[in-house]
Each structure stands twice: as C-alpha cells, then as structure tokens.
Write a protein that holds these residues in place. Structure first.
Motif, PDB file in Angstrom:
ATOM      1  N   ALA A 165      -4.761   2.463 -15.534  1.00  0.00           N
ATOM      2  CA  ALA A 165      -5.302   2.149 -13.916  1.00  0.00           C
ATOM      3  C   ALA A 165      -6.214   2.902 -13.670  1.00  0.00           C
ATOM      4  CB  ALA A 165      -3.694   2.415 -13.105  1.00  0.00           C
ATOM      5  N   PRO A 208     -10.978  -1.058  -7.749  1.00  0.00           N
ATOM      6  CA  PRO A 208     -10.330  -1.243  -6.478  1.00  0.00           C
ATOM      7  C   PRO A 208     -10.658  -2.352  -5.975  1.00  0.00           C
ATOM      8  CG  PRO A 208     -11.217   1.553  -6.527  1.00  0.00           C
ATOM      9  CD  PRO A 208     -12.039   0.138  -7.603  1.00  0.00           C
ATOM     10  N   ASP A 227      -5.990  -5.678 -11.696  1.00  0.00           N
ATOM     11  CA  ASP A 227      -6.273  -4.987 -13.933  1.00  0.00           C
ATOM     12  C   ASP A 227      -5.358  -5.282 -14.289  1.00  0.00           C
ATOM     13  OD1 ASP A 227      -6.540  -3.108 -15.222  1.00  0.00           O
ATOM     14  OD2 ASP A 227      -6.089  -1.638 -13.979  1.00  0.00           O
ATOM     15  N   CYS A 265       2.254   6.451 -11.329  1.00  0.00           N
ATOM     16  CA  CYS A 265       1.131   5.501 -10.802  1.00  0.00           C
ATOM     17  C   CYS A 265       1.318   5.219 -10.061  1.00  0.00           C
ATOM     18  CB  CYS A 265       0.907   4.691 -12.573  1.00  0.00           C
ATOM     19  SG  CYS A 265      -0.170   3.535 -12.986  1.00  0.00           S
ATOM     20  N   THR A 266       1.021   5.012  -8.348  1.00  0.00           N
ATOM     21  CA  THR A 266       1.246   3.953  -7.716  1.00  0.00           C
ATOM     22  C   THR A 266       0.504   2.546  -8.136  1.00  0.00           C
ATOM     23  OG1 THR A 266      -0.200   4.466  -6.895  1.00  0.00           O
ATOM     24  CG2 THR A 266       1.191   5.461  -6.017  1.00  0.00           C
ATOM     25  N   GLU A 267      -0.786   2.248  -8.693  1.00  0.00           N
ATOM     26  CA  GLU A 267      -0.983   0.893  -9.271  1.00  0.00           C
ATOM     27  C   GLU A 267      -0.015   0.386 -10.438  1.00  0.00           C
ATOM     28  OE1 GLU A 267      -4.634   4.502  -8.700  1.00  0.00           O
ATOM     29  OE2 GLU A 267      -2.197   4.323  -9.471  1.00  0.00           O
ATOM     30  N   THR A 276       2.843  -1.275  -7.838  1.00  0.00           N
ATOM     31  CA  THR A 276       1.932  -2.171  -7.612  1.00  0.00           C
ATOM     32  C   THR A 276       1.932  -3.253  -8.458  1.00  0.00           C
ATOM     33  OG1 THR A 276       1.414  -0.782  -5.450  1.00  0.00           O
ATOM     34  CG2 THR A 276       0.661  -3.456  -5.484  1.00  0.00           C
ATOM     35  N   PRO A 291      -5.652  -0.536  -3.616  1.00  0.00           N
ATOM     36  CA  PRO A 291      -6.521  -0.865  -4.107  1.00  0.00           C
ATOM     37  C   PRO A 291      -6.449  -2.252  -4.895  1.00  0.00           C
ATOM     38  CG  PRO A 291      -3.921   0.678  -4.822  1.00  0.00           C
ATOM     39  CD  PRO A 291      -4.273  -0.078  -2.709  1.00  0.00           C
ATOM     40  N   HIS A 292      -4.906  -3.304  -4.529  1.00  0.00           N
ATOM     41  CA  HIS A 292      -5.203  -4.033  -4.959  1.00  0.00           C
ATOM     42  C   HIS A 292      -5.956  -5.066  -4.321  1.00  0.00           C
ATOM     43  CE1 HIS A 292      -1.754  -4.116  -2.448  1.00  0.00           C
ATOM     44  NE2 HIS A 292      -1.969  -5.636  -1.985  1.00  0.00           N
ATOM     45  N   HIS A 331      -4.797  10.258  -2.209  1.00  0.00           N
ATOM     46  CA  HIS A 331      -4.191   9.335  -3.178  1.00  0.00           C
ATOM     47  C   HIS A 331      -3.043   8.640  -2.046  1.00  0.00           C
ATOM     48  CE1 HIS A 331      -3.526   5.970  -5.728  1.00  0.00           C
ATOM     49  NE2 HIS A 331      -2.554   6.286  -5.892  1.00  0.00           N
ATOM     50  N   GLU A 353      -1.729   5.382   0.463  1.00  0.00           N
ATOM     51  CA  GLU A 353      -0.901   4.462  -0.134  1.00  0.00           C
ATOM     52  C   GLU A 353       0.520   4.394   0.421  1.00  0.00           C
ATOM     53  OE1 GLU A 353      -0.477   2.746  -3.661  1.00  0.00           O
ATOM     54  OE2 GLU A 353      -2.486   2.272  -2.793  1.00  0.00           O
TER      55      GLU A 353
END
Length: 388
Positions: free
Chosen positions: A29, A34, A38, A73-75, A78, A204-205, A350, A354
């Motif tokens: 990630a 950003p 991904d 890992c929030t990414e 999500t 971030p997405h 971060h 989020e």
C-alpha cells in the motif's frame, strides 16, 4: 454463537489478518498512488484469498476481516470493502453468466468493482435518484437481447470511479414511482456513452463522477428484477453497514493502542503521562466506547447471519455508533499525543484523515438515526383503543 463471544479459531484468524495487514499489505500500500486504484494491492489481496472470501463469508466474517485489516492497513481494508460493495449485487442477484464473467476476476483482483448509487442531489435520499433508464427501441445495441434501456444522467461520489472495470448502477425505470421504480444494472466500464472524471477528495482511493449519455443496457445487464433494484441496494447496504462499523472499530483500536503506548512512556509533570488521572480516565473512556461499538457491530452482523428481525435497525445502529465512536477516539488520541500526531506520516495523522468519511458514506449519521427511528415506530404497536 453469542454475539459477544468469538471462537478461538476466529480470534486466531483475526490475529493472522492483523499480521498480514502489517507485514504483507502495508508495504504494498505504501507504494500506491493516493487517489488511484491500487491494482498491486488488489492482486495481493487476491493472492491471500481474502477477496474470494467476500463471496463465501457471512456478515460477521466480513466484519472481522474489515476490523482486522483496518488495524494495520486501512488502504487494504478499503480496497477489499469496495470490491465487496461493488460485486455483492452480482454475487447475490446476478445471472450465472454475469457471475461467471465478473466474480472470478473480482476475487483475484484483476477486475475492479464499484457501487454506483449516489447522485449530486440523491446521496442520503437514495430513493430520489434521477439517472434515467429510458426504453430503447434498439436493445441489441447493448450487446444483449430482449428488453433494453438507455441510461442518461450522472452519478457522483462513486468510490473507484472512474477507474473501475464495471459498475453496479441504479437507475430509474419507472418515473414517479419512488423506490419502487428503480432497476439495478451491471454496466461494464467500456460501454459506449459512459465516461467518468476524478474528484479531488480527502480520500486515499479514487472517488469520481460518472456521466451516462444514452448508455445502452439490456435485460442481460439487469441485476435481480426490473423495477426492484432498490431492494438490491438496501440489501447490499444492510450487509455492509455493520462492516463499515467494523472498519471504524479497527481504526479506533489502532488509535487506542497507540495512545496506551504513548501515555505510558511519555514523561510529563514529574511522572508519566498516564499517571495523570485526567489522562487515564480519557484513555478508559476511549477503551469503553471502542468495546461497546465492537459489540454492537458483532451483534448486528450476527443478526444478519441468523436472519433475525430488525436487521436494518441493527445495521444502522452499528454503523452509527461505531463511526461516531471512532471519530471520538481518534480525535482524543491526537489530543493526547500533541503536535507529533499532526506530522505527515504519523499513524494518527493518517487515521485522522481516514476516520471522517465513514460518518458520511453508505448513509450519513443523520440518515442512520432516521432509519433507527422509522424502524422503532414501525415495531411499536399503537396504544390500546386507538386505530393504527
């Protein structure tokens, strides 16, 4: 199984997921851009078998996945959640051909899904959407057979747009019919007349807008039944709302743990920061609220899996409590850390970015309160001697 108790196997799985999030997914990630899908991260989620599990797990397992991934890992959390949200209607309501075409690619991370419900004037009030599905005199133009429509209008605030490979799109097929005249369609991104643009959001997405200029769709693209698409949308949201709460709980837990470690080692006023009663009580409140939110999320998910009554109310309660709690916990954690928490790259910086969006998407907090109240009054019999 009681909602407040996890089996040892579930606890071990959650621990494994937290480790995977920190050691396998976080490094991937961090290389992502950003505001863009991904695809490397999705491929890793596919290799780990987590995307496929979206279609074999119940609501509680989905919550455990989202909470555990969000912790590290929030990414990754999500990315997984958006694949599930966009593809669940295909899994639950799609034809065999639709499922065979898209679900394996979603599961291995090679196809990106998106859930296209919101519009500029129909975000919280989903039944007010205006994207038109007008009857098409030449339905063969959509590549299918039988009844056809042309989609005209816009969607906005769509996660993974405009980079998704296909969209679950909700459009009005019966004007003036409210929620009864909406149909869900599976629309590939390369369908003629469909364009999109990115929105510069605190996210971030990717989040974008979609424009439909006479996009052709046919009966082969319908998910479920024509004019019954609102059920598809609400059924999907009833499943995913508790897991939005789980995402929030994962962030709150990460903030709580960071705060415990910081206050226990930080020297202040002749002792440790944790020696101050005001600080200790603040941390206790953070822990109390986080655990209460976790239990409500698990209870709502278990009710969904068991087919218990009151699922919309329980789902709304879980999302509301957990997202509001996470906002409180992360904000308190930032306050207790001081200026260091506002530095770019800090965990709390971060999380602070989020944690805000979940109070809005999939139904804002105010919408959840409306759902709760509506369900409560619907369940309350009129007083004796009064007409309903």
């Amino acid at each position: 199984m009681p909602a407040f108790s996890l089996e040892p196997e579930q606890q071990a799985w959650c621990a494994e997921l937290r480790t995977l999030a920190a050691q396998r997914l976080r490094p991937v990630a961090e290389k992502g851009e950003p505001g863009r899908v991904d695809r490397a991260l999705l491929a890793e989620l596919g290799r780990l078998g987590l995307l496929e599990r979206l279609f074999t797990s119940g609501a509680l397992d989905l919550c455990l996945m989202r909470e555990s991934l969000a912790h590290g890992c929030t990414e990754a959390e999500t990315a997984l959640a958006l694949q599930g949200l966009g593809a669940h209607p295909v899994h639950a309501h799609g034809t065999p051909a639709q499922r065979a075409r898209w679900l394996p690619a979603v599961a291995d991370g090679s196809a990106v899904a998106a859930f296209a419900l919101s519009e500029r004037a129909a975000g919280s009030d989903a039944a007010a959407l205006t994207l038109r599905a007008d009857p098409d005199p030449d339905p063969g133009a959509g590549g299918g057979a039988g009844r056809g429509w042309r989609l005209t209008g816009e969607k906005c605030w769509i996660s993974n747009a405009p980079e998704a490979d296909f969209y679950t799109v909700f459009a009005r097929t019966a004007p003036g019919a409210g929620s009864r005249g909406i149909t869900a369609f599976l629309v590939p991104a390369d369908r003629p007349g469909l364009t999109g643009s990115a929105l510069d959001m605190l996210s971030p997405h990717p989040i974008g807008a979609l424009a439909f200029d006479g996009v052709p769709v046919t009966a082969d693209d319908v998910l479920g039944e024509a004019d019954r698409g609102f059920r598809v949308a609400m059924g999907t949201l009833n499943l995913f709302r508790p897991s939005v709460g789980a995402f929030a709980v994962g962030m709150a837990q990460a903030a709580l743990e960071a705060t415990l470690a910081h206050t226990a080692r930080r020297d202040a006023f002749g002792g440790k920061l944790s020696d101050l009663q005001t600080v200790a009580h603040q941390v206790a409140e953070m822990a109390l609220r986080t655990e209460a939110a976790r239990l409500m999320v698990y209870a709502a998910a278990t009710a969904y899996d068991d087919g218990a009554p009151g699922v919309p109310r329980r789902a709304a309660m879980a999302k509301l409590l957990a997202t509001e709690t996470a906002q409180y916990v992360v904000d308190a954690a930032v306050q207790l850390h001081g200026a260091r928490a506002l530095r770019r790259g800090h965990l709390l910086e971060h999380l602070y970015r989020e944690v805000r969006a979940p109070r809005i998407y999939e139904g804002a907090s105010e919408v959840q309160r409306g759902i709760i109240a509506k369900e409560l009054y619907a369940e309350t019999p009129p007083p004796a001697g009064e007409a309903p």
